[in-house]
Scaffold this active site. Structure first.
Site, PDB file in Angstrom:
ATOM      1  N   HIS A  83     -17.833 121.382  48.147  1.00  0.00           N
ATOM      2  CA  HIS A  83     -17.650 121.390  46.272  1.00  0.00           C
ATOM      3  C   HIS A  83     -16.928 120.635  46.375  1.00  0.00           C
ATOM      4  CE1 HIS A  83     -15.050 125.418  47.661  1.00  0.00           C
ATOM      5  NE2 HIS A  83     -14.801 125.059  46.855  1.00  0.00           N
ATOM      6  N   ASP A 205     -20.138 123.523  53.852  1.00  0.00           N
ATOM      7  CA  ASP A 205     -19.679 122.729  52.563  1.00  0.00           C
ATOM      8  C   ASP A 205     -18.458 121.846  53.137  1.00  0.00           C
ATOM      9  OD1 ASP A 205     -18.558 122.528  50.020  1.00  0.00           O
ATOM     10  OD2 ASP A 205     -18.427 125.437  49.766  1.00  0.00           O
ATOM     11  N   SER A 595      -9.821 125.804  49.953  1.00  0.00           N
ATOM     12  CA  SER A 595     -11.093 125.283  50.518  1.00  0.00           C
ATOM     13  C   SER A 595     -10.676 123.529  50.968  1.00  0.00           C
ATOM     14  CB  SER A 595     -11.866 124.899  48.644  1.00  0.00           C
ATOM     15  OG  SER A 595     -12.341 126.308  48.283  1.00  0.00           O
TER      16      SER A 595
HETATM   17  N1  ARG Z   1     -15.878 130.491  45.568  1.00  0.00           N
HETATM   18  C1  ARG Z   1     -15.625 129.789  46.825  1.00  0.00           C
HETATM   19  C2  ARG Z   1     -14.565 128.706  45.448  1.00  0.00           C
HETATM   20  O1  ARG Z   1     -13.402 129.895  45.153  1.00  0.00           O
HETATM   21  C3  ARG Z   1     -16.463 128.431  46.823  1.00  0.00           C
HETATM   22  C4  ARG Z   1     -17.126 127.842  44.961  1.00  0.00           C
HETATM   23  C5  ARG Z   1     -17.747 126.794  44.801  1.00  0.00           C
HETATM   24  N2  ARG Z   1     -19.440 127.808  45.351  1.00  0.00           N
HETATM   25  C6  ARG Z   1     -20.120 128.018  43.996  1.00  0.00           C
HETATM   26  N3  ARG Z   1     -21.281 128.123  44.960  1.00  0.00           N
HETATM   27  N4  ARG Z   1     -20.100 128.010  43.261  1.00  0.00           N
HETATM   28  O2  ARG Z   1     -13.417 128.700  44.933  1.00  0.00           O
HETATM   29  N1  ASP Z   2     -12.865 129.027  47.368  1.00  0.00           N
HETATM   30  C1  ASP Z   2     -11.759 128.574  46.921  1.00  0.00           C
HETATM   31  C2  ASP Z   2     -11.803 127.239  46.304  1.00  0.00           C
HETATM   32  O1  ASP Z   2     -12.459 126.130  46.182  1.00  0.00           O
HETATM   33  C3  ASP Z   2     -11.266 129.610  48.212  1.00  0.00           C
HETATM   34  C4  ASP Z   2     -10.971 130.592  47.962  1.00  0.00           C
HETATM   35  O2  ASP Z   2     -10.542 131.036  46.592  1.00  0.00           O
HETATM   36  O3  ASP Z   2     -10.471 131.284  49.175  1.00  0.00           O
HETATM   37  O4  ASP Z   2     -10.325 127.310  46.818  1.00  0.00           O
END
Ligand code: ARG
Ligand code: ASP
Length: 659
Positions: A83, A205, A595
């Site tokens: 991502h 990921d 991330s």
């Molecule tokens: N929650 C994670 C982080 O803020 C991954 C986001 C990307 N993945 C998704 N399915 N949108 O940012």
């Molecule tokens: N998914 C998040 C990021 O993109 C990481 C988090 O918020 O734990 O940095």
């Protein structure tokens, strides 16, 4: 007695100085090293951060200004999340070469794909400059001098503890970063928004890039003559596995936390701001999802938009749940009251809690208006491109765009405090009779080409109102460091807390500077009697696999591998069955920006790539609760398995140091 109870209560709820909370400055890590070693770490503070010799920090980068990456070969090979590489992968994707869907594996260095506007930064050094600034040196002078040290150097000054300390950060920036590999989205984004922020998780990921440099190993703009960068340090990869309770450390660039904000601000977030923003996005997502379900072309058209709206929407829900469940507001309030009692006879601190409360009371309404405006009117398109308007899947009457206009304009009218509603908006409603009639006009005009007086004047109105609110509140965030009044109060408050609560281990809020977090591989009690184990496996992917559901439709190759059980060196025995490890949980304190961060074991070897947190963990941006806060990483053994067996790219494994 009362005091003891209260102290116990706050200790239990906030757990100052307790396990696993904290994002520590690497240059000051010696203050934590005894605790780290007691938890199992086998290396020294110098191994983590040194300016005299290569250290772990030389294998970590700020990736693309908002994620983290880590070096895994002597030839500049870098791992981050799928991502985090998503934009780059998407930009190289066409209908003929759809790398997002099918994955991408450069077979030779010549096939590695350059990326405009993608850079990485290594931290050269950081140093406290509070005294230099106090002695009269200007920030500009200090930055200019640091940047003149070498080509490619970038410097910035960041405050810690609300301005009680100032640090200089010197980075070396590389601008030639090429895409090497990405798994198909059905692996890299497996589970999609359904599983986002959720455990158990099965997402691969990761994506792979390579840093290029000039022939003398210095930063250089893209050139075909550039050569792979030779880093001072890269991580050894451990495939030996781990057990619950084993030490873990995360080295990366957490973006933003607000651990010291007053209970009033936490209550505002959990009781007013998050619920309103969630409800507004409920409606937006429902409209978009309905359109997506009606037509495959619409599903693709809205995929990125849906994902970005859903990410924060889901995060806020988890944050509210966590804060409610853990009683964070009450715990913080009790803590502040105790502090205020201690401060009663201390002129520097005695009015600070009351001052902060008064300031929040003053700014909350306009601040709320700002948030509502940004979520509704300001989130509507200012115009549509001719291509968008010609798309046959935008039937004129039933377009989701039209519905979105009605919903967002309506929510603005319902939720924005009237005192801070935009005059142009109120005029528009008066002129057309109802909010809905005005929304319809706005949509028609925007759809028909944008350059019309009505939507233009509203755009100006939005800008003017947002500026007005910023002027009035003096802040763009609840813990803003540039605002005068709020920041002045917090500077004193946090200084006072440090004098008062000598048991608590203070760490500066995240601000996209390099940090160390440490903890252990850890599951947690998800609900009464329901323990979530810290490891998932390929078996769990197969259990979720469903060709009918987009988020759970895996590549046939993965099904075949599972059927043949031909896992080669990546197969392990877990709970009596042979499988491949996929994701794991640990108790490191992380946030957005972490991330892509390396997850390291007690020997500083790479065991995973961080990419998410569990749902209720997201409260850790405000208060870290060791009983529920967990970060989620993709197991490095799954990454290697996918590179080898799905990508057929074992040549990449050859340049890594795998133990
Ligand atoms: N929650 C994670 C982080 O803020 C991954 C986001 C990307 N993945 C998704 N399915 N949108 O940012
Ligand atoms: N998914 C998040 C990021 O993109 C990481 C988090 O918020 O734990 O940095």
């Amino acid at each position: 007695m009362k005091r003891t109870l209260l102290t116990l209560f706050t200790l239990l709820c906030l757990l100052p100085a307790a396990a696993d909370e904290g994002m520590w400055l690497p240059s000051l890590i010696s203050s934590r090293i005894d605790d780290m070693r007691a938890k199992g770490f086998r290396l020294s503070a110098e191994d983590i951060y040194s300016i005299n010799q290569a250290s772990m920090k030389d294998a970590v980068v700020l990736f693309d200004g908002g994620c983290t990456g880590e070096l895994v070969s002597a030839e500049g090979l870098l791992l981050t999340n799928h991502h985090c590489g998503y934009d780059a992968i998407q930009r190289h994707s066409t209908v003929e070469h759809d790398y997002l869907t099918h994955g991408f594996w450069a077979r030779t260095r010549a096939e590695e794909l350059p990326n405009k506007d993608l850079n990485v930064r290594f931290l050269v050094r950081m140093e406290e400059i509070t005294k230099r600034l106090a002695a009269g040196e200007t920030p500009e002078e200090i930055i200019a001098r640091a940047e003149a040290e070498a080509p490619g150097y970038r410097a910035s000054i960041e405050q810690m503890y609300y301005g009680n300390q100032q640090f200089l950060f010197v980075y070396e920036q590389f601008d030639d970063v090429r895409l090497v590999a990405a798994p198909p989205s059905s692996i890299g984004k497996f589970g999609g928004d359904t599983d986002n922020w959720i455990w158990p998780r099965h997402t691969g990921d990761f994506s792979i890039f390579r840093i290029y440099a000039s022939r003398d190993n210095k930063p250089a703009a893209y050139s075909p003559d550039n050569v792979p960068y030779r880093p001072k340090r890269h991580f050894t990869i451990s495939t030996k596995g781990f057990r619950e309770g084993d030490f873990t450390m995360i080295y990366g660039f957490p973006g933003n936390t607000q651990e010291y904000i007053l209970s009033d601000a936490v209550a505002y977030i959990a009781e007013r701001s998050d619920p309103a923003k969630i409800a507004i996005r409920d409606g937006r997502l429902e409209i978009i999802s309905r359109a997506q379900e009606s037509d495959p072309a619409l599903r693709i058209h809205y995929a990125a938009k849906h994902a970005s709206i859903a990410n924060a929407w889901k995060k806020w829900q988890g944050e509210v749940l966590g804060i409610q469940r853990r009683g964070t507001v009450a715990a913080k309030r009790a803590y502040e009251e105790e502090f205020a009692r201690w401060a009663q006879d201390k002129p520097e601190y005695r009015d600070v809690v009351a001052g902060l409360k008064a300031e929040y009371a003053r700014i909350t309404d306009p601040y709320f208006a700002r948030e509502i405006t940004l979520e509704t009117l300001a989130a509507l398109p200012g115009k549509y491109t001719p291509e968008e308007r010609q798309k046959e899947f935008f039937p004129r009457r039933e377009t989701p765009e039209r519905e979105l206009f009605h919903w967002q304009v309506g929510e603005y009218a319902r939720r924005c405090p009237v005192l801070f509603q935009i005059p142009e908006f109120l005029d528009g409603v008066a002129k057309y009779g109802t909010v809905d009639a005005y929304a319809e006009r706005l949509f028609e005009e925007t759809w028909n080409g944008g350059e019309t007086p009505l939507s233009d004047s509203l755009q100006n109105g939005i800008k003017r109102m947002l500026n007005h609110i910023t002027w009035l509140t003096g802040t763009k965030s609840l813990r803003n460091l540039t605002s005068k009044h709020l920041n002045e109060l917090y500077t004193r408050y946090v200084k006072g807390l440090q004098e008062w609560d000598t048991e608590r281990a203070f760490y500066p809020d995240a601000n996209l500077t390099l940090r160390v977090a440490y903890g252990t591989i850890a599951g947690y009690e998800y609900a009464d009697g329901e323990y979530h184990k810290p490891q998932t496996t390929l078996d769990g992917i197969i259990a979720k696999d469903n060709p009918e559901i987009y988020d759970y439709d895996i590549p046939q190759a993965l099904r075949d591998l599972y059927a043949s059980k031909d896992y080669g060196r990546w197969g392990v025995e877990i709970d009596g069955r042979r499988t491949v490890p996929v994701c794991f949980l640990a108790s490191n304190h992380t946030t957005g920006g972490n991330s892509g961060s390396p997850v390291l074991n007690a020997n500083g070897e790479l065991i995973g790539i961080n990419f998410d947190r569990t749902w209720r963990s997201t409260m850790s941006d405000i208060a870290f609760d060791p009983s529920i806060c967990r970060n989620i990483a993709v197991d490095i053994r799954y990454v290697l398995f996918v590179i080898d067996r799905i990508g057929d790219a074992d040549y990449l494994l050859q340049e890594m140091k795998i133990k």
